[in-house]
Design a protein around this motif. Structure first.
Motif, short mmCIF file in Angstrom:
data_model
loop_
_atom_site.label_atom_id
_atom_site.label_comp_id
_atom_site.label_asym_id
_atom_site.label_seq_id
_atom_site.Cartn_x
_atom_site.Cartn_y
_atom_site.Cartn_z
N VAL A 1 0.83 -1.20 0.00
CA VAL A 1 0.00 0.00 0.00
C VAL A 1 0.87 1.25 0.00
O VAL A 1 0.59 2.21 -0.72
CB VAL A 1 -0.96 -0.01 1.21
N LEU A 2 1.94 1.24 0.80
CA LEU A 2 2.83 2.40 0.84
C LEU A 2 3.55 2.59 -0.49
O LEU A 2 3.78 3.73 -0.91
CB LEU A 2 3.83 2.26 1.98
N TRP A 3 3.89 1.49 -1.16
CA TRP A 3 4.54 1.59 -2.46
C TRP A 3 3.59 2.25 -3.47
O TRP A 3 4.00 3.12 -4.23
CB TRP A 3 4.96 0.21 -2.95
N GLU A 4 2.30 1.82 -3.47
CA GLU A 4 1.33 2.42 -4.38
C GLU A 4 1.10 3.89 -4.05
O GLU A 4 0.97 4.72 -4.95
CB GLU A 4 0.00 1.66 -4.30
N LEU A 5 1.06 4.22 -2.76
CA LEU A 5 0.90 5.61 -2.35
C LEU A 5 2.08 6.45 -2.84
O LEU A 5 1.90 7.56 -3.34
CB LEU A 5 0.76 5.71 -0.84
N ASN A 6 3.28 5.90 -2.72
CA ASN A 6 4.48 6.59 -3.19
C ASN A 6 4.44 6.78 -4.71
O ASN A 6 4.81 7.84 -5.21
CB ASN A 6 5.72 5.81 -2.76
N GLN A 7 4.00 5.76 -5.44
CA GLN A 7 3.90 5.87 -6.90
C GLN A 7 2.89 6.95 -7.29
O GLN A 7 3.14 7.76 -8.18
CB GLN A 7 3.48 4.53 -7.52
N ASN A 8 1.74 6.96 -6.62
CA ASN A 8 0.72 7.96 -6.92
C ASN A 8 1.20 9.36 -6.57
O ASN A 8 0.92 10.32 -7.29
CB ASN A 8 -0.58 7.64 -6.19
N PHE A 9 1.90 9.49 -5.47
CA PHE A 9 2.44 10.79 -5.08
C PHE A 9 3.45 11.28 -6.12
O PHE A 9 3.46 12.45 -6.49
CB PHE A 9 3.08 10.70 -3.70
N GLY A 10 4.29 10.37 -6.59
CA GLY A 10 5.26 10.73 -7.63
C GLY A 10 4.57 11.17 -8.92
O GLY A 10 5.01 12.12 -9.57
N SER A 11 3.49 10.49 -9.27
CA SER A 11 2.74 10.88 -10.47
C SER A 11 2.13 12.27 -10.31
O SER A 11 2.14 13.08 -11.24
CB SER A 11 1.63 9.87 -10.76
N CYS A 12 1.59 12.55 -9.12
CA CYS A 12 1.02 13.88 -8.87
C CYS A 12 2.09 14.96 -8.93
O CYS A 12 1.84 16.05 -9.44
CB CYS A 12 0.31 13.90 -7.51
N LEU A 13 3.27 14.67 -8.41
CA LEU A 13 4.36 15.64 -8.48
C LEU A 13 4.76 15.91 -9.93
O LEU A 13 5.05 17.04 -10.31
CB LEU A 13 5.57 15.16 -7.69
N THR B 1 -9.32 11.74 3.61
CA THR B 1 -9.55 10.32 3.30
C THR B 1 -8.27 9.52 3.40
O THR B 1 -8.25 8.42 3.99
CB THR B 1 -10.13 10.19 1.87
N ILE B 2 -7.17 10.04 2.86
CA ILE B 2 -5.89 9.34 2.94
C ILE B 2 -5.44 9.22 4.39
O ILE B 2 -4.94 8.16 4.81
CB ILE B 2 -4.83 10.06 2.08
N GLU B 3 -5.62 10.26 5.17
CA GLU B 3 -5.25 10.21 6.58
C GLU B 3 -6.04 9.14 7.32
O GLU B 3 -5.47 8.37 8.11
CB GLU B 3 -5.49 11.58 7.23
#
Length: 113
Positions: free
Chosen positions: A2-14, A92-94
């Motif tokens: 889950v943390l890996w997917e969150l990191n990937q999505n955060f990178g995409s948003c950046l 929601t993420i929190e």
């Protein structure tokens, strides 16, 4: 996982946030629209006579509205009326992170007892 997917999505948003259209494109488009409709109004004047400024003004307004909407779509992460509901996303993420950490703590308590 889950943390890996969150990191990937955060990178995409950046990446989305950092790749913006240059301001010169908007300036060019607005200048082109004004220039085009100035020339078009001169060519339309003999046929539509006194309606020329009304029709031209309305069309300039419509096209400039589309340009403004396009500009705001290029900046989805800013806090404005057309931006994404970032506060709701963050809450929601929190909550999801708190639930995952709570489940993880409950599982650790079960195995350590």
């Amino acid at each position: 996982q889950v943390l890996w997917e969150l990191n990937q999505n955060f990178g995409s948003c950046l990446k989305i946030n950092s790749t913006r259209m240059p301001a010169s494109y908007t300036i060019f488009m607005r200048s082109f629209v004004i220039f085009f409709f100035m020339l078009a109004s001169l060519s339309w004047a003999p046929t539509i006579k006194w309606l020329t400024p009304i029709i031209t003004g309305f069309m300039v307004f419509l096209i400039n509205t589309v340009i403004v909407i396009g500009d705001q779509m290029m900046r989805p992460f800013e806090l404005q009326w057309a931006g994404l509901p970032l506060q709701k996303f963050c809450v929601t993420i929190e909550h999801e992170i708190m639930n995952v950490s709570r489940r993880h703590a409950d599982i650790n308590c079960l195995f350590s007892a």
